[in-house]
Design a protein around this motif. Structure first.
Motif, PDB file in Angstrom:
ATOM      1  N   ASP A 436      83.021  50.949  40.350  1.00 12.49           N
ATOM      2  CA  ASP A 436      82.834  51.263  38.937  1.00 12.49           C
ATOM      3  C   ASP A 436      83.423  52.618  38.558  1.00 12.49           C
ATOM      4  N   LEU A 437      83.646  53.486  39.569  1.00 17.16           N
ATOM      5  CA  LEU A 437      84.210  54.807  39.276  1.00 17.16           C
ATOM      6  C   LEU A 437      85.659  54.715  38.811  1.00 17.16           C
ATOM      7  N   VAL A 438      86.324  53.631  39.177  1.00 16.83           N
ATOM      8  CA  VAL A 438      87.738  53.503  38.818  1.00 16.83           C
ATOM      9  C   VAL A 438      87.980  52.306  37.913  1.00 16.83           C
ATOM     10  N   LYS A 439      86.944  51.734  37.416  1.00 19.73           N
ATOM     11  CA  LYS A 439      87.101  50.560  36.567  1.00 19.73           C
ATOM     12  C   LYS A 439      87.874  50.927  35.301  1.00 19.73           C
ATOM     13  N   GLY A 440      88.974  50.236  35.088  1.00 16.79           N
ATOM     14  CA  GLY A 440      89.798  50.485  33.915  1.00 16.79           C
ATOM     15  C   GLY A 440      90.623  51.752  34.001  1.00 16.79           C
ATOM     16  N   LYS A 441      90.689  52.399  35.173  1.00 10.98           N
ATOM     17  CA  LYS A 441      91.438  53.649  35.325  1.00 10.98           C
ATOM     18  C   LYS A 441      92.591  53.452  36.304  1.00 10.98           C
ATOM     19  N   ARG A 442      93.698  54.096  36.009  1.00 10.50           N
ATOM     20  CA  ARG A 442      94.849  54.045  36.906  1.00 10.50           C
ATOM     21  C   ARG A 442      94.874  55.231  37.862  1.00 10.50           C
ATOM     22  N   ASN A 443      94.169  56.281  37.517  1.00 11.32           N
ATOM     23  CA  ASN A 443      94.091  57.441  38.401  1.00 11.32           C
ATOM     24  C   ASN A 443      92.743  58.113  38.219  1.00 11.32           C
ATOM     25  N   LEU A 444      92.426  59.052  39.072  1.00  7.32           N
ATOM     26  CA  LEU A 444      91.146  59.741  39.048  1.00  7.32           C
ATOM     27  C   LEU A 444      91.328  61.141  39.621  1.00  7.32           C
ATOM     28  N   THR A 445      90.305  61.959  39.526  1.00 11.47           N
ATOM     29  CA  THR A 445      90.397  63.341  40.001  1.00 11.47           C
ATOM     30  C   THR A 445      89.982  63.431  41.466  1.00 11.47           C
ATOM     31  N   MET A 446      90.463  64.484  42.103  1.00  8.47           N
ATOM     32  CA  MET A 446      90.110  64.719  43.497  1.00  8.47           C
ATOM     33  C   MET A 446      90.133  66.221  43.765  1.00  8.47           C
ATOM     34  N   GLN A 447      89.150  66.693  44.514  1.00 10.69           N
ATOM     35  CA  GLN A 447      89.118  68.081  44.972  1.00 10.69           C
ATOM     36  C   GLN A 447      89.295  68.104  46.488  1.00 10.69           C
ATOM     37  N   THR A 448      89.923  69.157  46.969  1.00 16.55           N
ATOM     38  CA  THR A 448      90.117  69.298  48.414  1.00 16.55           C
ATOM     39  C   THR A 448      89.527  70.619  48.891  1.00 16.55           C
ATOM     40  N   SER A 449      89.189  70.646  50.158  1.00 17.95           N
ATOM     41  CA  SER A 449      88.830  71.906  50.803  1.00 17.95           C
ATOM     42  C   SER A 449      90.117  72.617  51.218  1.00 17.95           C
ATOM     43  N   VAL A 450      89.978  73.716  51.931  1.00 15.98           N
ATOM     44  CA  VAL A 450      91.152  74.369  52.509  1.00 15.98           C
ATOM     45  C   VAL A 450      91.825  73.403  53.484  1.00 15.98           C
ATOM     46  N   ILE A 451      93.151  73.344  53.421  1.00 16.20           N
ATOM     47  CA  ILE A 451      93.916  72.467  54.313  1.00 16.20           C
ATOM     48  C   ILE A 451      94.527  73.324  55.414  1.00 16.20           C
ATOM     49  N   ASP A 452      94.141  73.051  56.653  1.00 13.70           N
ATOM     50  CA  ASP A 452      94.674  73.766  57.817  1.00 13.70           C
ATOM     51  C   ASP A 452      95.369  72.772  58.735  1.00 13.70           C
ATOM     52  N   ALA A 453      96.542  73.160  59.231  1.00 12.91           N
ATOM     53  CA  ALA A 453      97.272  72.296  60.159  1.00 12.91           C
ATOM     54  C   ALA A 453      98.133  73.159  61.072  1.00 12.91           C
ATOM     55  N   LYS A 454      98.437  72.612  62.245  1.00 14.55           N
ATOM     56  CA  LYS A 454      99.361  73.244  63.185  1.00 14.55           C
ATOM     57  C   LYS A 454     100.606  72.375  63.285  1.00 14.55           C
ATOM     58  N   LEU A 455     101.753  73.020  63.175  1.00 16.44           N
ATOM     59  CA  LEU A 455     103.030  72.314  63.249  1.00 16.44           C
ATOM     60  C   LEU A 455     103.729  72.679  64.546  1.00 16.44           C
ATOM     61  N   ASP A 456     104.004  71.665  65.369  1.00 15.21           N
ATOM     62  CA  ASP A 456     104.823  71.825  66.567  1.00 15.21           C
ATOM     63  C   ASP A 456     106.180  71.209  66.266  1.00 15.21           C
ATOM     64  N   MET A 457     107.211  72.059  66.295  1.00 16.59           N
ATOM     65  CA  MET A 457     108.539  71.558  65.982  1.00 16.59           C
ATOM     66  C   MET A 457     108.972  70.525  67.013  1.00 16.59           C
ATOM     67  N   PRO A 458     109.716  69.481  66.573  1.00 11.68           N
ATOM     68  CA  PRO A 458     110.377  69.382  65.275  1.00 11.68           C
ATOM     69  C   PRO A 458     109.543  68.812  64.141  1.00 11.68           C
ATOM     70  N   GLY A 459     108.358  68.250  64.386  1.00  7.40           N
ATOM     71  CA  GLY A 459     107.628  67.701  63.253  1.00  7.40           C
ATOM     72  C   GLY A 459     106.328  67.023  63.615  1.00  7.40           C
ATOM     73  N   SER A 460     105.557  67.604  64.533  1.00 11.07           N
ATOM     74  CA  SER A 460     104.270  67.036  64.910  1.00 11.07           C
ATOM     75  C   SER A 460     103.161  67.903  64.320  1.00 11.07           C
ATOM     76  N   PHE A 461     102.330  67.303  63.453  1.00  8.17           N
ATOM     77  CA  PHE A 461     101.266  68.027  62.771  1.00  8.17           C
ATOM     78  C   PHE A 461      99.920  67.673  63.393  1.00  8.17           C
ATOM     79  N   ASP A 462      99.174  68.702  63.750  1.00 10.68           N
ATOM     80  CA  ASP A 462      97.793  68.538  64.200  1.00 10.68           C
ATOM     81  C   ASP A 462      96.904  69.053  63.073  1.00 10.68           C
ATOM     82  N   CYS A 463      96.286  68.133  62.343  1.00 16.21           N
ATOM     83  CA  CYS A 463      95.583  68.475  61.110  1.00 16.21           C
ATOM     84  C   CYS A 463      94.101  68.690  61.384  1.00 16.21           C
ATOM     85  N   SER A 464      93.622  69.844  60.976  1.00 17.25           N
ATOM     86  CA  SER A 464      92.191  70.119  61.079  1.00 17.25           C
ATOM     87  C   SER A 464      91.437  69.291  60.041  1.00 17.25           C
ATOM     88  N   ARG A 465      90.138  69.415  60.065  1.00 17.94           N
ATOM     89  CA  ARG A 465      89.323  68.616  59.146  1.00 17.94           C
ATOM     90  C   ARG A 465      89.629  68.982  57.695  1.00 17.94           C
TER      91      ARG A 465
END
Length: 579
Positions: A436-465
């Protein structure tokens, strides 16, 4: 004039009898050559040592005689102090005077010839260095130099004309660099310096006030290996693939075509700068979509950098190298790097993380944020747009604060965004019976916490919570690994206990419980194991209705499930604001 040292060679002759009794040698006549050295001493009796010497030639000379045997008449070595101040020594190697003289003459001649050759080479190198700029201005010599250069690179470089000289400004026209496939990756119509070449080489004019006019730079990647065409033109593919930052296979082609962006570069130094005007850079489609079509790069060195940045000025007492502050402006982004350039180590030592302030666009979310978390790829833009504030703030910290690096930490400030309805979001809401939160809606709002990640080249991401609040109601968390080269996902989607209590009425679920759901697949098509999620909810429902045995069993399962759930990386924004 007082004579301090006199050395002479003699045939032994009748003086053998004088020495034989003193030296105790079995056959003294084998001693054919000896050396006499006269040094200052209080002894006057020297004629008894060598009767053949003329004492009249040494009037007024008081000395001491020392004898060195050069014929090696006795094995081993010995030394004895003789009467009248004579010292004799010998070794086991017999020396032939004539051969020694010939050998000495040969070595002396060889040494002289080597000195002459070395002097000639030094002179030739000096003359070549002095005349080289002028020689390269001639078409014939320039063509020879370019042929030699082209043999050392996979691509080819050509120059239409050049006017070079140590004592005058330099001018080069028609520079073209082509890849091995013949495609042009760099075109520079004209380069001109205001300072003479010798002043630039000696560092007296900094960058020489060089002006680069209307260059065209191709930064597209080769479809067969994913490597930049510009890099492939100057370095072999095998060598690039050996790099720790190599691409193991080409990325999936981006549907957005490459785009041209205008480029202006201003490099300033205390003694002279470099300006690139009316330039054009051909960007890959994803980069162009994130940055826009106008780029301005501003780089300050030395005192000009410390004058504009107080942190850099303070750090100058603690770090070696040349202070540098680099900034890139575009229609959609602003990036800044501050640190010290260390040319000998071929690195830049940063004094603070790289910082980027970006406009949050669907293209940036799809091509970059999705590599950290597939959920972020559905972002359409900021929920509330403020022209005075950036939509997204990104900080990138390399290992040991040094560039280049193989490992980076990425930090993105909390965001409040508009999210498109995708299969992951719809699946979560369906699981929790909150369609029911998205009934009749094409999009909705979203909040995020801080995004932390480690990148090992060439492109491997270890994403924290990463904690997410959907439609200001539904709280979920994700963590895991994303490989942007293989475009594979190995993550976990977790629904906390309080969401299960609030939306499914499971009152016996403890607040610390998390329903973990595996997420695999690819970046563009992540696969959520909804079957596993359904089984988990069925077990929780059974606990609500079951007896003590079922309760104990599920408590044991809960303890194991909860043990590997990471904690939030920071306080949740919606809890801080009472959301």
């Amino acid at each position: 004039m007082t004579i301090r040292l006199l050395a002479m060679r003699y045939q032994l002759c009748s003086s053998v009898r004088t020495l034989s009794g003193v030296m105790d040698l079995p056959n003294p006549r084998r001693l054919t050559v000896f050396r006499v050295t006269v040094m200052r001493q209080n002894s006057r009796n020297f004629t008894s040592f060598c009767p053949c010497a003329n004492p009249q030639g040494y009037k007024g000379l008081q000395g001491r005689f020392s004898l060195w045997n050069e014929t090696g008449m006795h094995p081993g070595s010995w030394r004895r102090t003789l009467p009248l101040g004579i010292r004799a020594s010998s070794n086991s190697k017999q020396t032939d005077q004539g051969k020694g003289q010939k050998g000495g003459n040969f070595l002396a001649g060889l040494l002289k010839n080597l000195v002459k050759v070395a002097a000639g080479l030094i002179l030739a190198a000096f003359v070549t260095a002095v005349s080289l700029p002028s020689l390269l201005s001639w078409p014939t010599f320039r063509r020879i130099a370019l042929d030699l250069a082209n043999k050392s690179i996979p691509g080819s470089v050509s120059v239409k004309s050049a006017s070079l000289g140590w004592t005058k400004p330099c001018r080069v026209e028609g520079i073209t660099l082509q890849g091995s496939d013949g495609e042009e990756v760099l075109v520079v119509p004209e380069i001109e310096s205001r300072a003479p070449l010798w002043s630039i080489v000696l560092g007296k004019s900094g960058f020489g006030d060089v002006i680069v006019k209307s260059p065209v730079i191709n930064l597209n990647q080769h479809p067969s290996n994913g490597l930049p065409r510009l890099a492939l033109a100057v370095s072999p593919e095998d060598k690039l693939l050996e790099s720790p930052t190599r691409a193991r296979k080409p990325k999936k082609p981006v549907n957005i075509p490459s785009a041209d962006a205008s480029l202006t570069v201003n490099v300033k130094g205390p003694k002279g700068g470099l300006n690139l005007t009316d330039g054009k850079v051909i960007l890959p489609g994803d980069v162009a979509a994130a940055l826009g079509n106008r780029l301005l790069v501003d780089v300050n060195f030395g005192s000009l950098a410390t004058r504009e940045n107080d942190d850099l000025k303070i750090a100058s007492d603690e770090h070696s190298g040349v202070p540098v502050r680099a900034t890139l402006w575009s229609e959609c982004a602003q990036l800044e790097a501050v640190g010290f350039l260390q040319p000998r180590a071929s690195k830049v030592k940063l004094i603070k993380p790289l910082k980027a302030e970006m406009d949050l666009t669907p293209a940036f979310a799809k091509f970059y944020l999705a590599q950290l978390n597939p959920l972020l790829g559905e972002i359409l833009g900021p929920a509330v747009r403020d022209d005075d504030m950036p939509d997204i703030i990104v900080q990138v910290t390399p290992t040991n604060m040094e560039l280049p690096s193989d490992h980076y930490k990425i930090n993105i400030a909390p965001m409040k965004v508009t999210l498109a309805r995708g299969q992951v979001v719809d699946g979560v809401l369906s699981l929790l019976s909150k369609q029911d939160l998205v009934k009749g809606k094409r999009n909705l709002t979203m909040q995020t916490s801080v995004i932390d990640a480690k990148l090992d080249m060439p492109g491997s991401f270890d994403c924290s919570r990463l904690d997410i609040l959907i439609a200001d109601k539904v709280h979920v968390a994700t963590w895991g690994r994303v490989n942007s080269i293989d475009e594979t996902v190995q993550m976990t989607l977790a629904v906390p206990g309080h969401s299960l209590r609030d939306f499914l009425g499971l009152k016996k679920v403890p607040p610390t419980y998390y329903l973990k759901i595996p997420v695999t697949g690819t970046l563009d098509k992540p696969k959520v194991d909804w079957k596993s999620a359904g089984i988990g909810i069925a077990q929780l429902t059974a606990r609500e209705r079951g007896g003590q045995l079922m309760q104990s069993l599920l408590d044991y399962v809960d303890a194991n499930e909860k043990s590997d759930v990471p904690k939030p990386v920071s306080p949740l924004p919606w809890e801080q604001h009472g959301g």
